[in-house]
Design a protein around this motif. Sequence first.
Motif, PDB file in Angstrom:
ATOM      1  N   THR A 131      75.461 -39.160 -23.297  1.00 51.74           N
ATOM      2  CA  THR A 131      74.184 -39.792 -23.001  1.00 51.74           C
ATOM      3  C   THR A 131      74.064 -41.096 -23.755  1.00 51.74           C
ATOM      4  O   THR A 131      74.582 -41.234 -24.857  1.00 51.74           O
ATOM      5  CB  THR A 131      73.001 -38.880 -23.351  1.00 51.74           C
ATOM      6  N   THR A 132      73.430 -42.080 -23.145  1.00 52.01           N
ATOM      7  CA  THR A 132      73.077 -43.292 -23.882  1.00 52.01           C
ATOM      8  C   THR A 132      71.565 -43.396 -23.978  1.00 52.01           C
ATOM      9  O   THR A 132      71.034 -44.395 -24.426  1.00 52.01           O
ATOM     10  CB  THR A 132      73.618 -44.557 -23.181  1.00 52.01           C
ATOM     11  N   LEU A 166      73.811 -35.476 -15.050  1.00 46.66           N
ATOM     12  CA  LEU A 166      74.872 -35.807 -14.105  1.00 46.66           C
ATOM     13  C   LEU A 166      75.943 -34.719 -14.056  1.00 46.66           C
ATOM     14  O   LEU A 166      76.527 -34.460 -13.011  1.00 46.66           O
ATOM     15  CB  LEU A 166      75.506 -37.140 -14.475  1.00 46.66           C
ATOM     16  N   GLY A 207      72.173 -35.461 -21.868  1.00 41.16           N
ATOM     17  CA  GLY A 207      73.464 -35.789 -21.269  1.00 41.16           C
ATOM     18  C   GLY A 207      73.976 -34.717 -20.338  1.00 41.16           C
ATOM     19  O   GLY A 207      75.176 -34.593 -20.121  1.00 41.16           O
ATOM     20  N   LEU A 208      73.060 -33.924 -19.791  1.00 38.73           N
ATOM     21  CA  LEU A 208      73.497 -32.848 -18.897  1.00 38.73           C
ATOM     22  C   LEU A 208      73.226 -33.137 -17.429  1.00 38.73           C
ATOM     23  O   LEU A 208      73.820 -32.525 -16.554  1.00 38.73           O
ATOM     24  CB  LEU A 208      72.813 -31.535 -19.287  1.00 38.73           C
ATOM     25  N   ASN A 222      67.035 -40.108 -13.529  1.00 37.36           N
ATOM     26  CA  ASN A 222      67.836 -41.138 -14.202  1.00 37.36           C
ATOM     27  C   ASN A 222      67.422 -42.533 -13.741  1.00 37.36           C
ATOM     28  O   ASN A 222      67.168 -43.413 -14.554  1.00 37.36           O
ATOM     29  CB  ASN A 222      69.320 -40.937 -13.897  1.00 37.36           C
ATOM     30  N   HIS A 246      67.257 -27.479 -19.556  1.00 41.31           N
ATOM     31  CA  HIS A 246      67.285 -28.748 -18.837  1.00 41.31           C
ATOM     32  C   HIS A 246      66.762 -28.586 -17.407  1.00 41.31           C
ATOM     33  O   HIS A 246      65.910 -29.319 -16.941  1.00 41.31           O
ATOM     34  CB  HIS A 246      68.731 -29.241 -18.809  1.00 41.31           C
TER      35      HIS A 246
HETATM   36  N1  LIG Z   1      70.550 -44.780 -12.798  1.00 42.06           N
HETATM   37  C1  LIG Z   1      71.236 -45.046 -13.902  1.00 42.06           C
HETATM   38  N2  LIG Z   1      71.297 -46.305 -14.391  1.00 42.06           N
HETATM   39  C2  LIG Z   1      71.998 -46.576 -15.525  1.00 42.06           C
HETATM   40  N3  LIG Z   1      72.683 -45.652 -16.240  1.00 42.06           N
HETATM   41  C3  LIG Z   1      72.657 -44.386 -15.807  1.00 42.06           C
HETATM   42  C4  LIG Z   1      71.945 -44.012 -14.629  1.00 42.06           C
HETATM   43  N4  LIG Z   1      72.113 -42.686 -14.443  1.00 42.06           N
HETATM   44  C5  LIG Z   1      72.880 -42.245 -15.456  1.00 42.06           C
HETATM   45  N5  LIG Z   1      73.223 -43.262 -16.281  1.00 42.06           N
HETATM   46  C6  LIG Z   1      74.076 -43.163 -17.466  1.00 42.06           C
HETATM   47  O1  LIG Z   1      74.715 -41.895 -17.478  1.00 42.06           O
HETATM   48  C7  LIG Z   1      74.375 -41.184 -18.661  1.00 42.06           C
HETATM   49  C8  LIG Z   1      74.389 -39.708 -18.387  1.00 42.06           C
HETATM   50  O2  LIG Z   1      73.338 -39.335 -17.493  1.00 42.06           O
HETATM   51  P1  LIG Z   1      72.822 -37.830 -17.477  1.00 42.06           P
HETATM   52  O3  LIG Z   1      71.785 -37.685 -16.451  1.00 42.06           O
HETATM   53  O4  LIG Z   1      74.011 -36.945 -17.400  1.00 42.06           O
HETATM   54  O5  LIG Z   1      72.227 -37.639 -18.900  1.00 42.06           O
HETATM   55  P2  LIG Z   1      70.909 -38.321 -19.502  1.00 42.06           P
HETATM   56  O6  LIG Z   1      70.075 -38.860 -18.402  1.00 42.06           O
HETATM   57  O7  LIG Z   1      71.338 -39.277 -20.543  1.00 42.06           O
HETATM   58  O8  LIG Z   1      70.194 -37.100 -20.211  1.00 42.06           O
HETATM   59  P3  LIG Z   1      69.546 -35.836 -19.471  1.00 42.06           P
HETATM   60  O9  LIG Z   1      70.374 -34.681 -19.882  1.00 42.06           O
HETATM   61  O10 LIG Z   1      68.165 -35.766 -20.004  1.00 42.06           O
HETATM   62  O11 LIG Z   1      69.603 -36.059 -17.991  1.00 42.06           O
HETATM   63  C9  LIG Z   1      73.046 -41.755 -19.048  1.00 42.06           C
HETATM   64  O12 LIG Z   1      72.735 -41.550 -20.403  1.00 42.06           O
HETATM   65  C10 LIG Z   1      73.267 -43.224 -18.716  1.00 42.06           C
HETATM   66  O13 LIG Z   1      74.055 -43.836 -19.681  1.00 42.06           O
END
Ligand SMILES: Nc1ncnc2c1ncn2[C@@H]1O[C@H](COP(=O)(O)OP(=O)(O)OP(=O)(O)O)[C@@H](O)[C@H]1O
Length: 601
Positions: free
Chosen positions: A552-553, A562, A559-560, A500, A376
């Motif tokens: 993750t949505t 944040l 989902g890593l 994000n 990631h």
């Molecule tokens: N700027 C944003 N606006 C709306 N929802 C957000 C935003 N940032 C994060 N989220 C929500 O938080 C979840 C977790 O974010 P996170 O960055 O941890 O994982 P991800 O973006 O889904 O996957 P990745 O591991 O590729 O970053 C997202 O899937 C989304 O639902």
Amino acid sequence: MKVNWDEFEDADAFLDEVKIGWHQRGDGFFGPSGEAAAVWAEVFAVYASSAVSGGVPDGSTGTLLRTSELRVDWTAALVEEIRRSLARLVSPFQDHDGLHAEFRILLDLPSAFGVASGFVEPSDEFSDPPYRLDASISPNGAARIQLGGTELQSSARQVTLANSDGALPLRCGPFELRLSVWNRDAGSLKELADGSETVKSLRSTLDDIAGISVYRDGFKVLPYGERGDDWLGLDLRRVQSPTRRVSNNQVVGYVSISRDHNPELLDQTNREGFVETDAVGDLRSAVRQLLAILENERYASRPRRTRKQRGGLLDRVDLTELRDAIAEAIPRDERIKAIVTDLQRELDERDERVGEVLARYHRLATLGQLVDRVIHELGQPLAAIRQASTLAAEDLDAWDPKELNDVGESMAKSLRKRVNVILKQVGVAGDVVRRIAPLGSRRRGRPLEYEIEEAIRDAVELLSDEAKKVGAKIVLPDTRTMVTIDGAELQEVLVNLLTNSLHWLKRVDRSERVIAFEVERNSDGSVALTIEDSGPGVPESDREMIFEPYFTTREDGVGLGLSIAGEIVTDYYGGELELLPPGPLGGARFRATMRRRVGSG
Ligand SMILES: Nc1ncnc2c1ncn2[C@@H]1O[C@H](COP(=O)(O)OP(=O)(O)OP(=O)(O)O)[C@@H](O)[C@H]1O
Ligand SMILES: [Mg+2]
């Protein structure tokens, strides 16, 4: 047309040797007072009282299939099976609009199977799902969603779906969707079972009806949703996140499209599904996005297994009570006493082995997460390195040595800039590796004194291509805040937050895509960095979970992001990463508060 199936059984005959008799009949047969109309009339007269919603069709068009001279006797089970497979052909959307109401299947059986005779309705087994989503999707991707089911509070919401390239609108056109999700564990199925059903029989029925079918103008498009067909790749997707995602065999779903509104969804000539176009990609992506919403609701509503329960699994099975009871009842029987003692020893041994195996899996799981993290976090710097060095090479290729004096200076400047990016990103990549090697003991990069606003500008610069593609307006802070922190670490936080926001902004109109940064030094010396976007924001129901690893949505998310960013802020800066209520831009607003190593000098 008359087909004699016996002829297909002849092992010596080739298929093209089998004769199928047919002849053409005229108006006399098919006309209003012809023989065919009389057959329809007779059949409909019998079943008129069992008419389904939408009324009895007029019989002016249709297909009649008659089987006679059976070789095998029908049994109730066979009838049930044929009824169930016919039911799959009937669109469950028929009550929806008048459009599909004409397509009916009528099963006219000998009186012995009386109850199964009549109009075939879409399967009503498993009609009361624990989790259910109904959605109506407009051509521009706006989805009106209704959630409900026996385990979910009913609620409505609107979301905008992006197409598979992350842009709008959906190339597949508008559609209707109905999804039900079932839990397959024994406990949940047991609750569904009535007298004659067992967990096993329910599971096999669910296997029969599971899948996501597509109906065009009320007719099923094959092979979508046939037994075992997983056109959305649900099972593969589930491997990543088995507790949150559902598998193909626990979803019953229906997609409704029409020839007029979805001209891009074309059938292959062999009727093996749609021709693979962007439109099909968009349909897949949109259905997956909607399923993800239902999955998240389901995940949030399911009781989590607590640590205590897990401990319970490994609690020793204790036979002392049994041994005492036996000793009291039959004090002289040494044999039974010995058996119980042996049993206890055996159980203890197995208990220990289970513990070992679990510990081994636990180590593997931790390692797996570590690998996920490295992948990631290395992705971004590697992409930046690749891009900067490609551009540098192009610069060099364009460089004619003879013209050195004229262009030399600007060339050198542009190359220098690219090499700076490469060096910085190699630093970030190196840091990711250093942090996890040797496993666990993290060593920090060297803190430097610089302005935090500069780190923000760097991160924005790094993602400038993506930002341009999205068309996001980025508002940088006009403050200057000196800190002494490690830039690589901070950059990982910024890049994750920014990635994000850039992703979610694609859900709103292009003219409204804004990201704003703000830096503030608090009176206690800590520094607060805020990033806000004008995207859709985080739904109330997800707020608690977004910092959890693997939540993750996003359809393509791990989902890593944040969870890593949050951990860095906590571990390195003694602070916290929080999601704030929406601010002036109305979307997601995150604040990283940093308490340590943020003094100037
Ligand atoms: N700027 C944003 N606006 C709306 N929802 C957000 C935003 N940032 C994060 N989220 C929500 O938080 C979840 C977790 O974010 P996170 O960055 O941890 O994982 P991800 O973006 O889904 O996957 P990745 O591991 O590729 O970053 C997202 O899937 C989304 O639902
Ligand atoms: Mg992310």
